[in-house]
Write an enzyme that holds these catalytic residues in place. Structure first.
Site: not given
Length: 200
Positions: A17-18, A21
């Site tokens: 997820h990170e 980003h």
């Protein structure tokens, strides 16, 4: 052992997820995450003692039907994004999108019967559920969750910054939602709908 497996899946999913980003931010003009060594699947730079271990561990211990957590947020300088507001929305959406993509990729072997019922299938299902929950939870429009940045990117600049300045209160809002059972009412129907769509 079940708690350890859940934490490992959760940490890996939060890292993806990170990193997503960071990759999107880099694509839109900001290399801060790359410069600080956060575009990596190595868990060490991403581990947040509270969000990655204590919070999900606590939810597991109390028998919460919903378990979620977070990795250390990837640093993004939104002022470097081009265009800034669209970039902020795309960077914010990239994280939850990566979890939904993971959920789809993980559920396909179950759909096509490539994984037989048993302990492996149970772990696989757990990974699918965690990614659906992580993606959906982060889309909630509560600062500092990704959903708040997606929604506020469409607002006038002053209002956007004012709402985002409320991030310090976001954790307490989430705890209230959890205590009142509102998160269950939001997240569980999404998980159920996902499995109905794929017939699992």
């Amino acid at each position: 052992m079940d708690i350890i497996i859940t934490l490992v899946i959760l940490i890996f999913s939060a890292i993806v997820h990170e990193v997503s980003h960071g990759l999107m931010a880099e694509k839109r003009g900001d290399s801060t995450a790359r410069d600080e060594g956060r575009i990596t699947l190595n868990p060490i730079p991403h581990i947040d003692p509270f969000g990655s271990i204590l919070l999900p561990g606590f939810l597991l211990l109390i028998g919460s039907p919903i378990v979620f957590g977070a990795a250390k947020p990837v640093p993004v300088n939104f002022n470097n994004l081009r265009p800034m507001k669209l970039g902020m929305a795309l960077v914010s959406f990239a994280g939850p999108a990566s979890n939904f993509i993971l959920a789809v990729l993980l559920v396909l072997p179950l759909v096509f019967g490539l994984i037989a019922a048993g302990p492996v299938a149970d772990i696989w299902l757990k990974a699918v559920i965690i990614n659906i929950v992580l993606g959906t939870f982060n889309l909630l429009p509560i600062p500092p969750l990704d959903g708040s940045k997606i929604v506020t990117s469409a607002l006038p600049t002053e209002l956007m910054y004012w709402i985002l300045s409320m991030e310090r209160y976001g954790f307490f809002i989430v705890i209230i939602f959890l205590y009142l059972g509102l998160l269950d009412k939001i997240l569980l129907p999404v998980v159920t709908t996902f499995f109905r769509i794929f017939g699992v």
